[in-house]
Design an enzyme around this catalytic site. Structure first.
Site, mmCIF file in Angstrom:
data_model
loop_
_atom_site.group_PDB
_atom_site.id
_atom_site.type_symbol
_atom_site.label_atom_id
_atom_site.label_comp_id
_atom_site.label_asym_id
_atom_site.label_seq_id
_atom_site.Cartn_x
_atom_site.Cartn_y
_atom_site.Cartn_z
ATOM 1 N N ASN A 1 -9.020 4.084 0.235
ATOM 2 C CA ASN A 1 -8.329 2.893 0.718
ATOM 3 C C ASN A 1 -7.799 2.118 -0.491
ATOM 4 O O ASN A 1 -8.581 1.725 -1.363
ATOM 5 C CB ASN A 1 -9.303 2.024 1.509
ATOM 6 C CG ASN A 1 -8.637 0.806 2.122
ATOM 7 O OD1 ASN A 1 -7.460 0.533 1.881
ATOM 8 N ND2 ASN A 1 -9.386 0.058 2.917
ATOM 9 N N CYS B 1 0.830 -1.205 0.000
ATOM 10 C CA CYS B 1 0.000 0.000 0.000
ATOM 11 C C CYS B 1 0.866 1.256 0.000
ATOM 12 O O CYS B 1 0.499 2.286 -0.569
ATOM 13 C CB CYS B 1 -0.937 -0.002 1.196
ATOM 14 S SG CYS B 1 -0.102 -0.154 2.798
ATOM 15 N N HIS C 1 -1.355 0.276 7.838
ATOM 16 C CA HIS C 1 -1.921 0.415 6.492
ATOM 17 C C HIS C 1 -1.939 1.895 6.109
ATOM 18 O O HIS C 1 -2.145 2.763 6.949
ATOM 19 C CB HIS C 1 -3.340 -0.154 6.471
ATOM 20 C CG HIS C 1 -3.933 -0.248 5.096
ATOM 21 N ND1 HIS C 1 -3.231 -0.691 3.999
ATOM 22 C CD2 HIS C 1 -5.180 0.064 4.642
ATOM 23 C CE1 HIS C 1 -4.021 -0.664 2.942
ATOM 24 N NE2 HIS C 1 -5.196 -0.205 3.291
#
Length: 557
Positions: free
Chosen positions: A239, A49, A214
């Site tokens: 996201n 990510c 994250h």
């Protein structure tokens, strides 16, 4: 330093990975869409990510996109296509070309790692493959820092802040710099120019759906004070997992929307795509732990200040190293600190200056999961190294700057005084930097590791709104010389770059009729915005007679 890498699944899914070309995945593959920014990036089963957040920089800047993925490459519909692409990644001071074939990892005939929401676009999975090649494997991309990926894709600098005030009982150096809300609002105004990423480090009740370790992307902000009659500042968050995961008061059907006119609420909810959600400012500071912002890069490739918006027109780079027993002096608590590498920074005019220290990571053999092989032997060979992220090892490094007011100075006395600016602590980050306003004069810049005799290579970069000169201070011949006065600015170097172009200025040697076409740089006066050359300066030309080529020269004072 803990890396960010929350994967969309709890590990690599079962099944055998096959390597397919884009033409095997869809009927009409494309590299880009007409409007790149409208197509979100999506994380697969690989925990990268942090890399995907940085890729948004390419969606915001045509200059950066062309820098990283050079235009004009043949693709699937061209007869000259040979099944490969070339990307560029900035690595330790240089843009490095990386060529890959177009076979991509798939499960069940579909991409299993990163992809675009529009499935016929392939710039992202191809770039991810090139980035994995630079790091050694896809597994090496599992967990990392958004700031590092931003530097690799822009050649610039990224700033990190913590969103939590640690309070009086927590050591400041363990928390980083706390982001004040006034600066936060200013940073949000830069959302169209640079990447703004936010991260969750701890799984709390409100953030349990967000995942742990994250990273997310701030897509938009909205001040609804005039519409609602009260202070409401909303942030639109994306996201990389590509699915909605927020259950706060501003989720669909949440209580927060009751504060707005139903028409306004409906309009805002209709704007969000899959994987996006709204949060208010109070929620943001409560549920997220960290924010990372990349310095904007203009179309000329120059950085802009996050703090003032000014363009940092001037830059200088120098390489250095910490050598055990010679120049690895450790932190300021050690008596050997003065032996660390030292650099002169001459500031010619009042300037906003950013000084960055980038250490070169040391990579070791790892298994498929990124675990270092033979860690016992590694620790025995170099106990000063701390294991970082998947085989990448970083020292705890710091950077301090002192102003020297006179032509000769006493080194121990200077270093015993408080620096004009320095990092809050020694950090295991790959790069640390300081940003400040400096008045004209000479400055002594000292990069250091926390531990004495911790070896490594580094790159010192300086960006400034005004003219600067950076050079290395040669070490004294003996330890006793440390007590003597040393000359300030004993020599300086400035580098300029240019090129000879066919038909324009490639005139050849002094004996050719086209000599008058050659590019000239006069020593006094010089018509170049970045430097003034005083009388008595020696100009050394790196390359001489050539037809078509790049060249550079160095000025020695």
């Amino acid at each position: 330093m803990r890396g960010l890498g929350g994967a969309s699944r709890a590990g690599v899914a079962g099944g055998e990975i096959s390597w397919l070309r884009p033409k095997d995945i869809c009927s009409s593959p494309r590299l880009f869409s007409n409007n790149l920014q409208d197509v979100p990036v999506k994380q697969g089963i690989l925990g990268d990510c942090w890399f995907l957040c940085a890729c948004v920089a390419l969606q915001k800047s045509k200059y950066l996109l062309n820098k990283v993925i050079p235009p004009g490459q043949p693709s699937w519909t061209d007869e000259s296509y040979q099944g490969c692409f070339t990307c560029r990644v900035w690595q330790f001071g240089h843009w490095v070309e990386v060529t890959i074939d177009d076979r991509l990892p798939c499960l069940g005939g579909k991409l299993c790692f990163s992809q675009c929401q529009t499935e016929d676009l392939f710039w992202l999975p191809l770039l991810e493959k090139a980035y994995a090649k630079v790091h050694g494997s896809y597994e090496q991309l599992w967990a990392g820092q958004v700031a590092d990926a931003l530097v690799d894709l822009t050649g610039g600098i990224a700033e990190r802040w913590t969103l939590k005030d640690p309070g009086k009982n927590v050591e400041k150096e363990k928390t980083g710099v706390v982001l004040e809300k006034t600066l936060f609002r200013r940073l949000m105004n830069l959302k169209e120019q640079c990447v703004i990423s936010c991260s969750v480090l701890d799984s709390r009740r409100g953030a349990s759906e967000l995942g742990e370790f994250h990273a997310f992307i701030v897509i938009d902000t909205l001040n609804l004070s005039e519409v609602s009659g009260k202070e409401i500042f909303l942030l639109r968050i994306r996201n990389p997992w590509g699915r909605r995961c927020w259950k706060g008061p501003w989720c669909e059907g949440g209580q927060g929307w009751n504060q707005l006119d139903p028409v306004v609420a409906s309009e805002l909810l209709s704007q969000i795509q899959e994987g996006e959600f709204w949060v208010d400012e109070e929620e943001f500071f409560r549920e997220f732990d960290e924010i990372t912002v990349g310095f904007p890069v203009n179309e000329e490739g120059q950085l802009q200040s996050l703090y003032t918006g000014k363009v940092l027109y001037h830059s200088q780079n120098l390489f250095g190293s910490w050598v055990r027993g010679q120049s690895a002096g450790g932190c300021r608590n050690n008596s050997s600190f003065p032996t660390n590498p030292k650099f002169w920074l001459r500031v010619c005019e009042s300037s906003e200056v950013c000084i960055a220290l980038l250490q070169k990571c040391r990579k070791y053999s790892t298994d498929w999961a990124g675990r270092i092989q033979n860690p016992t032997r590694l620790a025995a060979e170099n106990p000063s190294l701390t294991e970082g992220i998947h085989g990448k090892n970083y020292q705890a490094v710091g950077l301090h700057v002192w102003k020297v007011e006179k032509k000769r100075f006493n080194l121990p006395k200077t270093l015993s005084a408080p620096p004009v600016v320095g990092t809050v602590c020694h950090s295991y980050d790959r790069e640390v930097h300081v940003c400040c306003d400096l008045s004209p004069g000479f400055y002594l810049v000292v990069p250091s590791t926390f531990l004495k005799d911790a070896v490594g290579n580094f790159l010192l970069r300086v960006f400034s709104t005004g003219r600067i000169s950076l050079s290395e201070l040669k070490p004294p011949p003996t330890d006793t010389a440390l007590c003597e006065e040393l000359p300030a600015g004993e020599w300086e170097t400035v580098q300029l770059h240019g090129c000879w172009k066919n038909g324009l200025n490639a005139g050849g040697s002094a004996f050719t009729a086209r000599r008058h076409l050659d590019k000239y740089y006069k020593s006094q006066p010089i018509e170049h915005p970045s430097i003034i050359i005083p009388p008595g300066v020696q100009v050394v030309l790196i390359k001489l007679m050539t037809a078509i080529s790049d060249f550079g020269f160095v000025l020695l004072d």
